[in-house]
Design a protein around this motif. Structure first.
Motif, mmCIF file in Angstrom:
data_model
loop_
_atom_site.group_PDB
_atom_site.id
_atom_site.type_symbol
_atom_site.label_atom_id
_atom_site.label_comp_id
_atom_site.label_asym_id
_atom_site.label_seq_id
_atom_site.Cartn_x
_atom_site.Cartn_y
_atom_site.Cartn_z
ATOM 1 N N CYS A 183 0.859 -1.179 0.000
ATOM 2 C CA CYS A 183 0.000 0.000 0.000
ATOM 3 C C CYS A 183 0.900 1.236 0.000
ATOM 4 N N HIS A 185 0.262 4.176 0.724
ATOM 5 C CA HIS A 185 -0.020 5.166 1.772
ATOM 6 C C HIS A 185 0.712 4.866 3.076
ATOM 7 N N CYS A 186 0.978 3.586 3.321
ATOM 8 C CA CYS A 186 1.498 3.270 4.656
ATOM 9 C C CYS A 186 2.764 2.429 4.646
ATOM 10 N N SER A 245 0.145 -0.217 7.876
ATOM 11 C CA SER A 245 -1.278 -0.444 8.114
ATOM 12 C C SER A 245 -1.988 0.905 8.096
ATOM 13 N N CYS A 246 -3.037 1.006 7.308
ATOM 14 C CA CYS A 246 -3.799 2.258 7.278
ATOM 15 C C CYS A 246 -5.207 1.977 6.767
ATOM 16 N N CYS A 249 -5.816 0.602 3.066
ATOM 17 C CA CYS A 249 -5.624 -0.822 2.734
ATOM 18 C C CYS A 249 -6.345 -1.705 3.752
HETATM 19 ZN ZN LIG Z 1 -2.166 1.194 3.809
#
Ligand SMILES: [Zn+2]
Length: 440
Positions: A183, A185-186, A245-246, A249
């Motif tokens: 992911c 983003h994270c 982890s976000c 996802c």
């Molecule tokens: Zn994520």
């Protein structure tokens, strides 16, 4: 037209694919796992691998590289032979009709000496014929359902009944697998102090050169495939990541997946397949993608288990789907059987009523008609005992009734008269009397 390049994420693959499509002949195997999802749902963790799509594009690229060649496609599904209009005249489908026909169809196709023979699936039925065709000089492209990669795929081919002496006809094995993409983003960069490089070297000793190239070059160099060096010094832009982890996802650390490839070419000078290495191994391919931050470093370090996990997940998902589908089908079957029973019953009722109607019109014998009504009523209700009472209207409401016919009782009672009130309730809403014992 969708090109194979659209699936490939690294320029390293381009020149190898070019070699593959321009090769003179022999057999090309595309190995991988086609998705077994029965009816894909949204948010499904495992998406179809797109193996057939890659197979179809490979066929197109081979045809484009050989402008005079015609292709014969031996397949059960018409979709496999679908190609853009510019080459559609050069592709002919030879549909495999039913089991036991595969080998025969391949023999027929091979006798026509096509420039390319495309076989939908390499299995027990088709394998020997496919290799015979390649042995006779026809260029053959086949798909193989396999969890193996590179030269290991040959073990599986031998198990399909291909004689060892036909193996030299096998020129290329292109393996396609899929890996989860981090992911964006994270994902978390792996700290520079991490002994990541040493771990990688220990885990994949054969990737030493690739790792050195990565250390010397930059990520930009990899992406463009150009030899220009940007940045400075070792580790300049190479950075590995791990899953975070976000909410984007859903806490998994991954978003979607991507194709990774392994390219193996059989060197005819070598005695055995198994002593040869892939030109571009799956590990090396994954290494480049991990160095670009697409794949998790831990997944790369544990590639086998990552692959096993995904395969297992896919198989259990499809198994669950199959069970669900089977259950739904069983439920439908039970419903259908019930409907069928009701329908049969209704048909019987209709036929009985029609029969009685006919009898009422034509019959002149009252006792014969009465016996028939008794019999039909018994059949319709599933009753083994029936009594038919008859009340003449001219005898008035307080009159008598007569037993007109019986079924299952002593027939000597027929003709006996009784008070109509014993069998017929003459209140405001007249109705038949219900009796819990033997009827009067
Ligand atoms: Zn994520």
């Amino acid at each position: 037209m969708l090109k194979l390049r659209d699936f490939l994420h690294l320029p390293q693959l381009d020149h190898l694919i070019n070699q593959l499509v321009q090769d003179d002949g022999g057999l090309v195997v595309l190995a991988g796992i086609e998705a077994r999802v029965v009816a894909p749902e949204e948010n499904e963790a495992i998406m179809p691998s797109g193996l057939s799509a890659i197979f179809n594009i490979l066929m197109q690229e081979i045809l484009l590289a050989h402008p005079l060649s015609q292709a014969v496609v031996s397949a059960e599904e018409r979709s496999l032979a679908k190609v853009p209009r510019q080459i559609s005249r050069r592709v002919r489908l030879l549909k495999v009709e039913g089991p036991g026909m595969y080998a025969q169809q391949i023999e027929i196709a091979a006798r026509q000496r096509p420039g390319l023979l495309v076989i939908e699936r390499l299995n027990e039925e088709s394998a020997a014929a496919a290799f015979r065709a390649a042995q006779s000089g026809v260029r053959v492209l086949v798909q193989l359902d396999s969890v193996l990669r590179g030269p290991a795929v040959v073990h599986q081919i031998l198990e399909l009944g291909v004689p060892r002496e036909h193996l030299p006809a096998l020129h290329w094995i292109l393996t396609n697998q899929r890996m989860a993409v981090l992911c964006g983003h994270c994902k978390r960069p792996v700290a520079q102090g991490d002994d990541q490089i040493e771990q990688l070297r220990r885990r994949y000793p054969h990737l030493g050169t690739a790792i050195d190239t990565l250390l010397a070059g930059t990520v930009e160099t990899l992406k463009t495939g150009q030899a220009t060096k940007k940045g400075a010094g070792p580790h300049a832009n190479m950075r590995f990541y791990r899953a975070g982890s976000c909410e984007h996802c859903h806490g998994t650390g991954y978003q979607g997946d991507m194709a990774i490839f392994d390219i193996f070419r059989n060197d005819p000078a070598e005695k055995s397949f198994f002593s040869q290495k892939s030109l571009l191994s799956l590990e090396e391919y994954a290494l480049y993608l991990a160095a670009e931050g697409d794949l998790d470093l831990d997944d790369l370090l544990d590639l086998e288990n990552h692959h096993l996990r995904r395969t297992y997940q896919m198989l259990t998902t499809s198994e669950r789907r199959l069970t669900e589908t089977n259950l739904a089908l069983s439920r439908k079957l039970v419903e259908l059987e019930a409907s069928n029973r009701v329908l049969l019953q209704r048909t019987e009722v209709l036929m009985s009523l029609q029969d009685l109607g006919q009898a009422l019109i034509t019959s002149t014998d009252l006792s014969e008609l009465a016996a028939r009504i008794c019999r039909r009523a018994g059949e319709l209700c599933g009753a083994d005992r029936v009594a038919l009472y008859f009340k003449r209207t001219e005898e008035g409401d307080s009159g008598m009734a007569e037993i007109l016919a019986l079924r299952g009782w002593d027939s000597s009672f027929v003709g006996q008269r009784l008070d109509v009130r014993q069998v017929y309730d003459l209140n405001e809403k007249p109705r038949i009397t219900r009796c819990m014992q033997t009827p009067p």
